[in-house]
Design a protein around this motif. Structure first.
Motif, PDB file in Angstrom:
ATOM      1  N   VAL A 197       0.990  -1.298  -0.073  1.00 20.61           N
ATOM      2  CA  VAL A 197      -0.004   0.019  -0.019  1.00 20.61           C
ATOM      3  C   VAL A 197       0.883   1.128   0.024  1.00 20.61           C
ATOM      4  O   VAL A 197       1.896   1.353   0.652  1.00 20.61           O
ATOM      5  CB  VAL A 197      -1.018  -0.014   1.086  1.00 20.61           C
ATOM      6  N   SER A 198       0.280   2.375  -0.701  1.00 19.99           N
ATOM      7  CA  SER A 198       1.341   3.697  -0.865  1.00 19.99           C
ATOM      8  C   SER A 198       0.527   4.845  -0.259  1.00 19.99           C
ATOM      9  O   SER A 198       0.981   5.852  -0.016  1.00 19.99           O
ATOM     10  CB  SER A 198       1.398   3.733  -2.415  1.00 19.99           C
ATOM     11  N   ARG A 199      -0.876   4.498   0.168  1.00 16.23           N
ATOM     12  CA  ARG A 199      -1.685   5.442   0.882  1.00 16.23           C
ATOM     13  C   ARG A 199      -1.658   5.838   2.185  1.00 16.23           C
ATOM     14  O   ARG A 199      -1.216   6.737   2.689  1.00 16.23           O
ATOM     15  CB  ARG A 199      -2.968   5.390   0.295  1.00 16.23           C
ATOM     16  N   PHE A 200      -1.477   4.525   2.751  1.00 15.15           N
ATOM     17  CA  PHE A 200      -1.201   4.623   4.301  1.00 15.15           C
ATOM     18  C   PHE A 200      -0.542   3.728   4.712  1.00 15.15           C
ATOM     19  O   PHE A 200      -0.278   3.447   5.948  1.00 15.15           O
ATOM     20  CB  PHE A 200      -2.585   4.491   5.209  1.00 15.15           C
ATOM     21  N   PHE A 201       0.532   3.293   4.207  1.00 10.77           N
ATOM     22  CA  PHE A 201       1.949   2.710   4.429  1.00 10.77           C
ATOM     23  C   PHE A 201       2.000   1.367   5.256  1.00 10.77           C
ATOM     24  O   PHE A 201       1.383   1.684   6.560  1.00 10.77           O
ATOM     25  CB  PHE A 201       2.662   3.924   4.954  1.00 10.77           C
ATOM     26  N   SER A 202       2.240   0.411   4.718  1.00 14.77           N
ATOM     27  CA  SER A 202       2.175  -1.013   5.675  1.00 14.77           C
ATOM     28  C   SER A 202       3.473  -0.771   6.558  1.00 14.77           C
ATOM     29  O   SER A 202       4.567  -0.683   6.191  1.00 14.77           O
ATOM     30  CB  SER A 202       2.446  -1.997   4.771  1.00 14.77           C
ATOM     31  N   GLY A 203       3.002  -0.606   7.884  1.00  9.76           N
ATOM     32  CA  GLY A 203       4.000  -0.869   8.885  1.00  9.76           C
ATOM     33  C   GLY A 203       5.056  -2.120   8.779  1.00  9.76           C
ATOM     34  O   GLY A 203       4.644  -3.245   8.552  1.00  9.76           O
ATOM     35  N   GLY A 204       6.197  -1.657   8.958  1.00  9.31           N
ATOM     36  CA  GLY A 204       7.281  -2.706   9.020  1.00  9.31           C
ATOM     37  C   GLY A 204       8.731  -2.333   9.224  1.00  9.31           C
ATOM     38  O   GLY A 204       8.835  -0.835   9.135  1.00  9.31           O
ATOM     39  N   GLY A 205       9.453  -3.329   9.815  1.00 14.54           N
ATOM     40  CA  GLY A 205      10.782  -2.783  10.079  1.00 14.54           C
ATOM     41  C   GLY A 205      11.679  -3.847  10.816  1.00 14.54           C
ATOM     42  O   GLY A 205      11.295  -5.082  10.866  1.00 14.54           O
ATOM     43  N   PHE A 206      12.401  -3.141  11.852  1.00 10.41           N
ATOM     44  CA  PHE A 206      13.124  -4.137  12.711  1.00 10.41           C
ATOM     45  C   PHE A 206      12.925  -3.794  14.293  1.00 10.41           C
ATOM     46  O   PHE A 206      13.243  -2.387  14.416  1.00 10.41           O
ATOM     47  CB  PHE A 206      14.507  -4.040  12.157  1.00 10.41           C
ATOM     48  N   SER A 207      12.855  -4.817  15.073  1.00 14.40           N
ATOM     49  CA  SER A 207      12.892  -4.158  16.341  1.00 14.40           C
ATOM     50  C   SER A 207      13.989  -3.878  17.007  1.00 14.40           C
ATOM     51  O   SER A 207      15.230  -4.187  16.803  1.00 14.40           O
ATOM     52  CB  SER A 207      12.357  -5.349  17.258  1.00 14.40           C
ATOM     53  N   ASN A 208      13.814  -2.746  17.924  1.00 18.65           N
ATOM     54  CA  ASN A 208      14.936  -2.429  18.833  1.00 18.65           C
ATOM     55  C   ASN A 208      15.028  -3.196  20.379  1.00 18.65           C
ATOM     56  O   ASN A 208      16.247  -3.273  20.974  1.00 18.65           O
ATOM     57  CB  ASN A 208      14.980  -0.897  19.139  1.00 18.65           C
ATOM     58  N   TYR A 209      14.237  -4.048  20.618  1.00 16.71           N
ATOM     59  CA  TYR A 209      13.943  -4.756  21.741  1.00 16.71           C
ATOM     60  C   TYR A 209      14.328  -6.253  21.775  1.00 16.71           C
ATOM     61  O   TYR A 209      15.122  -6.709  22.577  1.00 16.71           O
ATOM     62  CB  TYR A 209      12.826  -4.642  22.502  1.00 16.71           C
ATOM     63  N   PHE A 210      13.884  -6.744  20.525  1.00 13.60           N
ATOM     64  CA  PHE A 210      13.929  -8.182  20.178  1.00 13.60           C
ATOM     65  C   PHE A 210      14.917  -8.641  19.051  1.00 13.60           C
ATOM     66  O   PHE A 210      14.925  -8.119  18.187  1.00 13.60           O
ATOM     67  CB  PHE A 210      12.533  -8.831  20.030  1.00 13.60           C
ATOM     68  N   PRO A 211      15.932  -9.623  19.646  1.00 12.55           N
ATOM     69  CA  PRO A 211      16.687 -10.038  18.387  1.00 12.55           C
ATOM     70  C   PRO A 211      16.074 -10.732  17.276  1.00 12.55           C
ATOM     71  O   PRO A 211      15.010 -11.392  17.651  1.00 12.55           O
ATOM     72  CB  PRO A 211      17.812 -11.013  19.132  1.00 12.55           C
ATOM     73  N   ARG A 212      16.514 -10.923  16.085  1.00 14.03           N
ATOM     74  CA  ARG A 212      16.152 -11.770  15.105  1.00 14.03           C
ATOM     75  C   ARG A 212      16.133 -13.080  15.470  1.00 14.03           C
ATOM     76  O   ARG A 212      17.091 -13.831  15.727  1.00 14.03           O
ATOM     77  CB  ARG A 212      16.888 -11.515  13.937  1.00 14.03           C
TER      78      ARG A 212
END
Length: 604
Positions: free
Chosen positions: A446-461
């Motif tokens: 989606v480009s209108r309200f942007f799918s949230g996503g990224g990388f946690s600062n608390y939990f390791p991969r």
């Protein structure tokens, strides 16, 4: 000998009870955007949640991964409620130390509420007492952008001998605002009329991603029929097997209206007419059926999750508490963390729903790390018991949820005021399945309200996503967004689905609504159908999904390779081949997934 042992026991007891000097347990900087206002009234009530250590959590985590790993001999052998509680119960010494501390303030067993495993103790006390217990001062804080108010402190202390027996106490330093993930609701005049015949009309547009045909109207109005066409589930008939179940969480005085549900069923799922769901209130959660009080979030979640999965038994949880708190003469209790109440209740259920979707969350940095870890650990307990938990990934791309994504500042709350992408919680918890959003056919991020996503600062991969995420990072141009995200963190979302222009019924009329709060319940509906297929094949429920999804489940997803999730003044991450922090592994292909989860596991 008996006298000697008795003296030793008495001495030990006295040693625990001896007061010790206060020592800082937690201290934070005043979060960006929050301003300290007045002091709360001394008799203002606070429900303190005291988290005791879980000394055997690592063993629970090990067993969670064993019963969720399709290559492990224990796959599907989920733990019982009692087995999970045994693994997370605190040591008796911790229980005794905390009980004696509370007794010093006149608080006995009748004043305590304990979680099923006794790893949480909840007490409701006047703020003046809480300040004495925690050697702190509370204030009313106001969020400058929204006007929301919370009763909080930026630090608290405990007697030093209690530090090993208490992991966290909230509400103290938590400034989360706990938002629903939804975007625009369109006016009824803008919505073309949809009839049952139109909704089920023969598809006319080929979707190369899934290899199926989809009615072209699905580009402007998403219905159950659209989802089943797009995700290759047309023709699958579920059964009302009492072993199966699906649940939706409701917060913030969001009421799922039954009359609206019947209107929705009449239009999109006529075979479900006159069916409904079990309603479960938590901590006084209401069930207001006044049509004008229907909640857009609750109606969206219920109509599509239960509409996709009908006739699987369904439950709606209504949890009381409307964060953020606004102190006034009527509201005297600070009840701004309702998901803690919800998870305690569900952990106490003998048979919780096997698939549960939640469309709410916070910016990760507004949830103190110690508390986020404890809440996440509670989700692990449900996963070990065979429950699939799905959470929306958020609607603000790589940015925070406090402002327009186009103007986000994305500043850290650690006192350094560093510019950084802002991950979402609970989507960042490694024990849940985070669901992002797509739009259009063929699908793009989606480009209108942007799918949230990224990388946690608390939990390791976590190990289950190591291969997929490492591949993505390897292909990311060197130096891209360096310092703006934690490449070693738990990456999300895990999967995605259409999240725009869902046609629901709200307060007696049809409207269009979108957000990852649409994609999460939709995916939950398909997960419930997969559990139905597994029961028919004499198998167990899927439980914690991610170890399966990132291995044998990969061929069951339509890879989304276009779009991005802008935020923080950037274009965010790009969708690309394979996993990406915009759409995850992609969108589901139901019949492929059904074949995978009902057959001996092989890479198709």
């Amino acid at each position: 000998m008996r006298v000697f042992l008795g003296l030793v026991a008495l001495a030990t007891s006295c040693a625990v009870a001896v007061p010790s000097a206060f020592k800082t347990k937690e201290e934070i900087y005043a979060p960006r955007g929050w301003v300290k206002k007045t002091r709360p009234a001394p008799d203002h009530s606070i429900a303190l949640r005291i988290g005791l250590p879980q000394p055997n959590f690592s063993l629970l985590e090990k067993q969670l991964y064993e019963v969720s790993d399709p290559d492990h001999e224990r796959y599907g052998q989920h733990l019982s409620k009692e087995e999970v509680e045994d693994l997370v119960s605190p040591h008796p010494q911790s229980l005794n130390a905390v009980d004696e501390w509370l007794a010093g303030f006149g608080l006995g067993e009748k004043d305590l509420v304990r979680s099923p495993a006794k790893d949480w103790v909840i007490i409701t006390v006047p703020v003046s007492v809480a300040e004495d217990m925690l050697d702190t001062k509370y204030h009313v804080w106001e969020h400058t952008e929204s006007g929301d108010q919370l009763v909080r402190t930026t630090s608290y202390r405990l007697p030093s001998h209690l530090h090993e027996h208490i992991e966290v106490i909230q509400p103290t330093t938590m400034f989360g605002r706990f938002k629903g993930y939804k975007s625009t609701i369109y006016n009824i005049e803008e919505i073309p009329e949809v009839t049952t015949q139109q909704a089920s009309a023969k598809a006319a547009s080929f979707n190369a991603l899934s290899g199926v045909t989809v009615d072209p109207s699905c580009n402007t109005t998403v219905t159950i029929s659209c989802l089943k066409q797009l995700y290759n589930a047309v023709g699958y008939e579920a059964s009302p097997d009492p072993r199966n179940s699906i649940g939706i969480t409701g917060y913030l005085e969001q009421f799922a209206n039954i009359q609206d549900l019947q209107s929705f069923y009449a239009e999109q799922r006529p075979d479900a007419l006159n069916s409904t769901f079990d309603f479960i209130p938590i901590k006084g959660g209401l069930n207001n059926q006044t049509l004008s009080e229907a909640g857009a979030e609750a109606n969206l979640d219920v109509q599509f999750a239960f509409g996709v999965s009908h006739p699987i038994p369904a439950t709606f949880f209504s949890t009381a508490g409307r964060p953020p708190f606004k102190p006034d003469l009527i509201t005297t209790s600070n009840t701004n963390e309702p998901y803690g109440d919800w998870v305690d209740f569900v952990l106490g259920m003998k048979n919780p729903p096997l698939t549960i979707s939640t469309s709410y969350g916070d910016d990760e940095q507004t949830v103190p790390e110690a508390y986020a870890r404890r809440v996440c650990a509670s989700f692990a307990q449900l996963g070990a018991r065979g429950v699939s938990l799905l959470f929306s990934s958020g609607d603000n791309g790589v940015g925070d949820g406090n402002s327009n994504p186009a103007t986000q500042k994305c500043i850290t709350n650690d006192g350094k005021n560093t510019t950084q992408f802002i991950p979402a919680f609970p989507a960042s918890c490694p024990y849940v399945t985070a669901v992002g959003g797509t739009a259009h056919i063929p699908e793009v991020a989606v480009s209108r309200f942007f799918s949230g996503g990224g990388f946690s600062n608390y939990f390791p991969r976590p190990l289950y996503q190591e291969i997929a995420v490492r591949k993505y990072l390897k292909n990311l141009p060197k130096g891209t967004y360096k310092g703006l995200f934690n490449p070693a963190g738990r990456a999300y979302p895990d999967v995605s689905a259409l999240s725009d222009r869902y046609r629901i019924w709200l307060s007696g009329r049809p409207v269009l609504i979108g957000g990852t709060s649409a994609s999460s319940p939709a995916v939950a509906g398909f997960v419930a159908l997969l559990n139905d297929a597994r029961f028919k094949a004499h198998k167990k429920s899927l439980g914690f999904l991610n170890p399966l999804l990132y291995t044998y489940g990969l061929p069951g997803f339509n890879d989304i390779t276009s779009g991005n999730n802008a935020g923080c003044g950037t274009t965010g991450f790009n969708a690309t081949a394979g996993w990406d922090p915009v759409t995850g592994l992609g969108t589901p292909n139901f019949f492929k997934l059904k074949s995978i989860v009902t057959s001996p596991f092989t890479i198709l």
